[in-house]
Motif scaffolding. Structure first.
Motif, short mmCIF file in Angstrom:
data_model
loop_
_atom_site.label_atom_id
_atom_site.label_comp_id
_atom_site.label_asym_id
_atom_site.label_seq_id
_atom_site.Cartn_x
_atom_site.Cartn_y
_atom_site.Cartn_z
N GLU A 48 0.84 -1.19 0.00
CA GLU A 48 0.00 0.00 0.00
C GLU A 48 0.88 1.24 0.00
O GLU A 48 1.95 1.26 0.58
N HIS A 49 0.40 2.28 -0.64
CA HIS A 49 1.15 3.54 -0.72
C HIS A 49 0.47 4.57 0.17
O HIS A 49 -0.75 4.61 0.28
N GLU A 50 1.30 5.39 0.79
CA GLU A 50 0.78 6.49 1.61
C GLU A 50 0.10 7.50 0.70
O GLU A 50 0.57 7.76 -0.42
N GLU A 108 -0.91 11.06 -0.87
CA GLU A 108 -0.13 12.28 -1.13
C GLU A 108 -0.46 13.33 -0.06
O GLU A 108 -1.58 13.43 0.40
#
Length: 132
Positions: free
Chosen positions: A21-23, A25
């Motif tokens: 998973e990506h944080e 923006e």
């Protein structure tokens, strides 16, 4: 060995895996920040009255008192100290000029110890932050 060898089988490219998973923006919002500061300071005044010592019923003199109920302590403070916003502006101006390689004048150099003295010792009583 490569990094992907440490993932469970089939998980390296799985977008639903928690480690893939990506944080989100970072986005900015305008917020109002209110900081309440406090400090115990000596503030002088001439706007007081001295009550003379009085004799009690046993014939002993009780010490007199000083009445400061008519003192405008804000006015006295403002006459003796820089307001915090002005203090921060002056300090920021001096630091910016130093950072830009400029030399401060003699008057400003003499003012720096007083700016530092007035900036020290403040305690944060409360911080309130709300989105505008």
């Amino acid at each position: 060995m490569r990094d992907r060898d440490y993932y469970p089988a089939g998980a390296y490219n799985d977008p639903d895996a928690p480690y893939n998973e990506h944080e989100p923006e970072v986005k900015e919002w305008d917020c109002s920040v209110s900081v309440t500061l406090a400090q115990v300071l000596p503030i002088g005044t001439q706007n007081y009255t001295e009550e003379p010592p009085e004799m009690d019923e046993d014939g002993f003199f009780c010490s007199g008192s000083t009445d400061t109920s008519d003192v405008d302590w804000r006015e006295e403070y403002e006459e003796q100290y820089m307001q915090l916003d002005a203090l921060l502006e002056k300090m920021a101006d001096c630091l910016e000029r130093i950072a830009n390689g400029e030399q401060l004048g003699k008057r400003e150099m003499r003012m720096i110890p007083e700016l530092v003295r007035q900036a020290r010792g403040w305690n944060v009583d409360d911080i309130d932050i709300s989105e505008i």
